[in-house]
Design a protein around this motif. Structure first.
Motif, PDB file in Angstrom:
ATOM      1  N   LEU B 163       0.938  -1.177  -0.115  1.00  0.00           N
ATOM      2  CA  LEU B 163      -0.065  -0.112   0.162  1.00  0.00           C
ATOM      3  C   LEU B 163       1.046   1.418   0.644  1.00  0.00           C
ATOM      4  N   GLY B 164       2.073   1.012  -0.141  1.00  0.00           N
ATOM      5  CA  GLY B 164       2.922   2.506   0.121  1.00  0.00           C
ATOM      6  C   GLY B 164       3.818   2.209   1.446  1.00  0.00           C
ATOM      7  N   ASN B 165       4.646   2.857   0.850  1.00  0.00           N
ATOM      8  CA  ASN B 165       5.660   3.120   2.525  1.00  0.00           C
ATOM      9  C   ASN B 165       5.140   4.560   3.475  1.00  0.00           C
ATOM     10  N   PHE B 166       4.739   4.080   4.504  1.00  0.00           N
ATOM     11  CA  PHE B 166       4.123   5.397   5.821  1.00  0.00           C
ATOM     12  C   PHE B 166       4.987   6.280   5.992  1.00  0.00           C
ATOM     13  N   TRP B 167       6.441   5.695   6.117  1.00  0.00           N
ATOM     14  CA  TRP B 167       6.884   7.465   6.120  1.00  0.00           C
ATOM     15  C   TRP B 167       7.299   8.141   5.407  1.00  0.00           C
ATOM     16  N   VAL B 168       7.878   7.556   4.041  1.00  0.00           N
ATOM     17  CA  VAL B 168       7.753   8.614   2.368  1.00  0.00           C
ATOM     18  C   VAL B 168       6.273   9.435   2.970  1.00  0.00           C
ATOM     19  N   ASP B 169       4.916   8.480   2.651  1.00  0.00           N
ATOM     20  CA  ASP B 169       3.989   9.633   2.454  1.00  0.00           C
ATOM     21  C   ASP B 169       4.259  10.752   3.408  1.00  0.00           C
ATOM     22  N   LEU B 170       4.484   9.900   4.270  1.00  0.00           N
ATOM     23  CA  LEU B 170       4.527  10.765   5.975  1.00  0.00           C
ATOM     24  C   LEU B 170       5.112  11.996   5.797  1.00  0.00           C
ATOM     25  N   ALA B 171       6.044  11.902   4.955  1.00  0.00           N
ATOM     26  CA  ALA B 171       7.400  13.486   5.267  1.00  0.00           C
ATOM     27  C   ALA B 171       7.235  14.100   3.753  1.00  0.00           C
ATOM     28  N   ARG B 172       6.847  13.030   2.925  1.00  0.00           N
ATOM     29  CA  ARG B 172       6.028  13.627   1.419  1.00  0.00           C
ATOM     30  C   ARG B 172       4.048  14.729   1.818  1.00  0.00           C
ATOM     31  N   ALA B 173       3.482  14.196   2.388  1.00  0.00           N
ATOM     32  CA  ALA B 173       2.082  14.688   3.238  1.00  0.00           C
ATOM     33  C   ALA B 173       2.634  16.260   4.023  1.00  0.00           C
ATOM     34  N   SER B 174       3.753  16.283   4.722  1.00  0.00           N
ATOM     35  CA  SER B 174       4.172  17.121   5.848  1.00  0.00           C
ATOM     36  C   SER B 174       4.954  18.209   5.129  1.00  0.00           C
ATOM     37  N   PHE B 175       6.271  18.119   4.207  1.00  0.00           N
ATOM     38  CA  PHE B 175       6.606  18.470   3.459  1.00  0.00           C
ATOM     39  C   PHE B 175       6.596  19.112   2.849  1.00  0.00           C
ATOM     40  N   ARG B 176       5.820  18.769   1.675  1.00  0.00           N
ATOM     41  CA  ARG B 176       5.678  18.488  -0.071  1.00  0.00           C
ATOM     42  C   ARG B 176       4.194  19.542  -0.136  1.00  0.00           C
ATOM     43  N   ILE B 177       2.963  19.336   1.531  1.00  0.00           N
ATOM     44  CA  ILE B 177       1.850  19.599   0.833  1.00  0.00           C
ATOM     45  C   ILE B 177       1.309  20.873   2.154  1.00  0.00           C
ATOM     46  N   LEU B 178       1.989  20.486   3.389  1.00  0.00           N
ATOM     47  CA  LEU B 178       1.071  21.205   4.524  1.00  0.00           C
ATOM     48  C   LEU B 178       2.007  22.467   4.513  1.00  0.00           C
ATOM     49  N   LEU B 179       3.945  21.871   4.065  1.00  0.00           N
ATOM     50  CA  LEU B 179       4.439  22.555   4.955  1.00  0.00           C
ATOM     51  C   LEU B 179       4.373  24.278   4.420  1.00  0.00           C
ATOM     52  N   PRO B 180       4.411  24.066   2.870  1.00  0.00           N
ATOM     53  CA  PRO B 180       4.333  25.117   1.840  1.00  0.00           C
ATOM     54  C   PRO B 180       3.167  25.716   1.945  1.00  0.00           C
ATOM     55  N   ILE B 181       2.051  25.457   2.175  1.00  0.00           N
ATOM     56  CA  ILE B 181       1.194  26.187   1.878  1.00  0.00           C
ATOM     57  C   ILE B 181       1.044  26.459   2.994  1.00  0.00           C
ATOM     58  N   ALA B 182       0.924  26.354   4.199  1.00  0.00           N
ATOM     59  CA  ALA B 182       1.860  26.799   5.825  1.00  0.00           C
ATOM     60  C   ALA B 182       1.930  28.144   5.547  1.00  0.00           C
ATOM     61  N   THR B 183       2.860  28.100   5.071  1.00  0.00           N
ATOM     62  CA  THR B 183       4.001  29.157   5.787  1.00  0.00           C
ATOM     63  C   THR B 183       4.096  30.266   4.544  1.00  0.00           C
ATOM     64  N   VAL B 184       2.395  30.248   3.149  1.00  0.00           N
ATOM     65  CA  VAL B 184       2.599  31.529   2.723  1.00  0.00           C
ATOM     66  C   VAL B 184       1.246  31.361   2.895  1.00  0.00           C
ATOM     67  N   ALA B 185       0.144  31.339   4.024  1.00  0.00           N
ATOM     68  CA  ALA B 185      -0.652  31.113   4.515  1.00  0.00           C
ATOM     69  C   ALA B 185      -0.302  32.314   6.117  1.00  0.00           C
ATOM     70  N   ALA B 186       0.605  31.948   6.701  1.00  0.00           N
ATOM     71  CA  ALA B 186       1.144  32.486   8.287  1.00  0.00           C
ATOM     72  C   ALA B 186       1.184  33.968   7.966  1.00  0.00           C
ATOM     73  N   ILE B 187       2.082  33.519   6.227  1.00  0.00           N
ATOM     74  CA  ILE B 187       3.054  35.341   6.362  1.00  0.00           C
ATOM     75  C   ILE B 187       1.595  36.032   5.497  1.00  0.00           C
ATOM     76  N   ALA B 188       0.830  35.496   4.837  1.00  0.00           N
ATOM     77  CA  ALA B 188      -0.556  36.835   5.239  1.00  0.00           C
ATOM     78  C   ALA B 188      -1.473  36.918   6.187  1.00  0.00           C
ATOM     79  N   LEU B 189      -1.811  35.840   7.039  1.00  0.00           N
ATOM     80  CA  LEU B 189      -2.133  36.117   8.620  1.00  0.00           C
ATOM     81  C   LEU B 189      -1.188  37.011   8.875  1.00  0.00           C
ATOM     82  N   VAL B 190      -0.069  37.439   9.410  1.00  0.00           N
ATOM     83  CA  VAL B 190       1.131  38.537   9.671  1.00  0.00           C
ATOM     84  C   VAL B 190       0.339  39.604   8.948  1.00  0.00           C
ATOM     85  N   ILE B 191       0.139  39.711   8.070  1.00  0.00           N
ATOM     86  CA  ILE B 191       0.393  41.025   7.060  1.00  0.00           C
ATOM     87  C   ILE B 191      -1.348  41.401   7.508  1.00  0.00           C
ATOM     88  N   GLY B 192      -2.433  40.517   8.019  1.00  0.00           N
ATOM     89  CA  GLY B 192      -3.930  41.200   8.023  1.00  0.00           C
ATOM     90  C   GLY B 192      -4.266  40.805   9.608  1.00  0.00           C
TER      91      GLY B 192
END
Lengths: 204, 555
Positions: B163-192
């Protein structure tokens, strides 16, 4: 034995993965946002601190500031804010968390209504809902336009100012445009009282 | 305060438009992330240091074991470090956290619940917030995403146990999906207007004589992932009602957008990964229909301004932020409970009774409209399997789901899945309501007292985390029982979903025949909608009748 060593190996992976993730997500990420914030919007990032006319850090533009004594009675010289479950102290934040049919809330609201009506010299029916209820945070600096208008004569008189001039300050601190459309016309009392102080100092 | 219908409609329109524009690119991106065979350099370094064999895929049982071990270790580490807070840096001079609170909080953040039995300002310093709790906001959201990815692979793949490798999937979900969006969103929130610093500021108004200590902290970075990962645990006690977490109606709408962003793009990823976009759109359609209906229902219930105290106040106001207004608060309250978020920008306890009831009903639906990151979609896919089974019974054929036979094993798993949360909520709330010393923690009177307790267990077992704040849950009994509800409400469904994934992956694909019930289109969508509402909501009807319905209807 094989199963146990498999578990142990995975537990080791889990601990190391958690540590590495913490370095990236728990240190680098907040620090990067901190750095970007200090560059792009230092005023907001540091709490929207506003200064008074003497240049002293006087308040946060986003946080309620009440002119009140220890018993929680608001000073009649200044614009009053909504009741607060934390006594307007930003050390913590809290709602009353009382249900809409709670007898205790009913009693509080009724008492507040009488207090506000007396201090503004109006009939209890004229007191708007925000004046007698506490916000979800206890720290919202905003009141309704209606409640601010109600207070204009009292504040103007206390500072020996023209009602018209104080009304002008209220209008200036009232939200407008898209913001007012999406929320509701609201007056920031923290900023308004700073404006009143500065106008009063200027005139006298 | 007056509920503005024009504002409500505008905000809904903006949300629908923006999400409609973004679901496809984000869904495509996520599908690529989980299908790619390439590892980034930094990821490879992490795999090497953590001892991950990134080339090997796991069977469902090893995948599950990885999820459970990782979560267990996270809980233990967070518990231990909270207890040690006093001797750690960044404690803000706060003592070690009370053991019951620390246990409940560790479970709460690892299970993506973010139930907060503590007052953050008085309990946890910067280190615990930033390095423990906010990290779990990423990782628990990522766990939800990877579990649904494993399920989708199980549906798409044939005759394999991988079914896939949990650790690889976890790293990708964290670092490739959540982290970049969160960074942009957090900076937008600071400006707000959201704070992001590491110190408090003394202010003194010489004219009025008021002096205050204005708090600070890494708020924006936590806020962004709090909503993006459908977590909900606020930096401050008042959560998104606090002016430093949510300064204006604009940031409020932006936060609702972030809550819905990933859950609304996951169906597109699903369609892509199973090679049939109609499947994704059918699921998205059902989620969207439920979300819209429930949000309108919430708006109606809020605008009723029911309640004796509310009437005495002259309308809505108690628990509402003047700067946000009732329309923005209704939309937030609906979306936070329809997903597993649980952030709040209004005090839910003070909402009109039926509005509090809608919030509970949203969670009771199983948070599938669109639900938490990953958990919403896997919940909906289990319901789709039940819907296809019911349709199969109607036409007298063996039910199939995307070419896979739904046999006794699959049905047992699906049936167990939908029984877990109602059982947890009703049994635990039922037992607790019989204990007078427990009910003393909910100081409200009449049906509202039961509502506070029911809300707590509904929120815990569904991993939501919002609360009727009047209840005090920091004592040993409620900390433990809610901790149990959160643990079982998170990991039993995950175990069942992964077992289902394993069982589907093993099968050969059977070609569709004239007897196959299509699992796309309006007909199946309606069936799925019906199954969702009937199966989940009806289980709770008697309990709702004792709480919010009794308070809202009898007057």
């Amino acid at each position: 034995m094989n199963i146990i060593s498999g578990y142990l190996r995975q537990a080791g992976t889990a601990i190391r993965f958690l540590l590495l993730a913490t370095i990236v997500l728990g240190l680098l990420y907040p620090l990067a946002v901190f750095g970007a914030g200090q560059l792009a919007a230092p005023f907001q990032a540091n709490g929207s601190i506003v200064k008074d006319s003497s240049g002293q850090a006087a308040a946060s533009a986003l946080i309620v500031q009440a002119a009140a004594d220890d018993a929680g009675t608001q000073d009649p010289q200044w614009f009053h804010v909504r009741p607060s479950a934390v006594g307007w102290d930003p050390a913590t934040s809290l709602a009353s968390n009382l249900g809409p049919n709670e007898a205790k809330l009913l009693e509080t609201v009724t008492t507040n209504r009488a207090t506000v009506a007396a201090s503004e010299g109006v009939s209890p029916e004229e007191v708007p809902a925000d004046a007698v209820t506490s916000s979800g945070s206890g720290l919202d600096p905003h009141i309704s336009k209606d409640y601010a208008n109600l207070q204009v004569p009292r504040v103007a008189q206390a500072h020996g100012l023209e009602t018209r001039d104080v009304q002008e300050l209220v209008d200036k601190q009232t939200s407008s445009g898209l913001e007012a459309f999406l929320s509701q016309p609201s007056v920031n009392v923290t900023l308004l009282n700073l404006d009143v102080a500065s106008l009063a100092a200027h005139r006298n | 305060m007056v509920f503005s219908t024009a504002s409500f409609i505008t905000q809904i329109a903006v949300l629908v438009l923006v999400l409609a524009l973004l679901h496809k690119p984000l869904g495509l991106y996520m599908a690529r992330v989980f299908s790619s065979t390439k590892h980034a350099k930094a990821e490879r370094a992490i795999y090497r240091l953590a001892g991950v064999d990134s080339g090997t895929e796991q069977s469902w049982s090893v995948y599950l074991r990885s999820v459970l071990l990782f979560s267990l270790i996270s809980i233990l580490v967070i518990f231990a470090l909270q207890r040690l807070q006093a001797v750690l840096p960044g404690s803000n001079s706060l003592p070690g956290v009370d053991p019951w609170v620390a246990m409940n909080t560790a479970i709460s953040f690892v299970t993506n619940t973010n139930w907060q039995t503590y007052v953050p300002e008085a309990t946890v310093g910067m280190f615990v917030q930033m390095c423990l709790l906010a990290v779990q906001n990423f990782l628990s959201a990522a766990v939800g995403i990877v579990v649904v990815v494993a399920l989708i692979r199980g549906i798409a793949r044939t005759t394999t146990d991988r079914l896939g490798n949990f650790w690889v999937d976890l790293a990708r979900a964290s670092f490739r999906i959540l982290l970049p969006i969160a960074t942009v969103a957090a900076i937008a929130l600071v400006i707000g207007g959201v704070v992001q610093n590491f110190w408090s500021t003394e202010v003194a108004n010489t004219a009025t004589g008021a002096s205050q200590l204005i708090p600070g902290g890494p708020v924006a970075s936590q806020e962004a992932i709090k909503v993006l990962g459908t977590n909900g645990g606020g930096y401050f006690n008042a959560n998104s009602a606090h002016p430093f977490e949510n300064p204006s109606v604009f940031t409020s709408l932006f936060q609702v957008f972030l809550i819905l962003l990933i859950p609304s793009a996951l169906p597109y990823m699903y369609g892509r990964m199973v090679g049939d976009q109609r499947q994704g759109y059918t699921v998205a359609g059902v989620m969207g229909a439920l979300w819209l209906t429930s949000t309108v229902l919430m708006a109606w219930a809020v605008s009723s301004a029911q309640g004796t105290a509310t009437a005495a106040a002259g309308g809505l106001g108690e628990g509402f932020e003047q700067r946000l207004g009732p329309a923005a608060s209704s939309i937030f309250a609906a979306s936070t409970t329809l997903t597993s978020t649980g952030a709040v920008n209004v005090a839910h306890d003070s909402l009109p009774p039926l509005a509090g009831g809608v919030a509970m009903l949203n969670m009771m639906l199983g948070e599938v409209a669109p639900g938490g990151t990953g958990s919403g979609l896997y919940g909906m896919l289990v319901l789709a399997i039940i819907a296809v089974f019911i349709a199969g019974l109607m036409v007298g054929r063996t039910p199939e789901f995307l070419g896979k036979k739904i046999g006794p094993r699959e049905m047992k798993i699906a049936a167990l899945y939908i029984l877990v949360t109602p059982t947890l909520v009703l049994v635990l709330a039922g037992i607790s309501s019989l204990l007078p010393e427990v009910m003393a923690n909910a100081p409200a009177s009449g049906p509202h007292q039961f509502s506070e307790l029911l809300y707590a267990f509904t929120s815990g077992a569904n991993n939501n985390g919002s609360a009727f704040g009047g209840i005090t849950s920091s004592g040993p009994y409620l900390s433990t029982m809610l901790g149990l509800a959160m643990l079982l409400g998170r990991f039993l469904p995950i175990a069942l979903v992964l077992a289902l994934a394993g069982s589907l992956a093993r099968q050969r694909k059977i070609p569709a025949s004239s007897g196959t019930v299509p699992t796309h289109g309006p007909l199946f969508g309606s069936l799925l909608l019906g199954v969702t509402v009937i199966l989940t909501a009806l289980s709770y009807f008697p309990a709702l009748a004792l709480g919010p319905l009794a308070e809202g209807l009898i007057k």
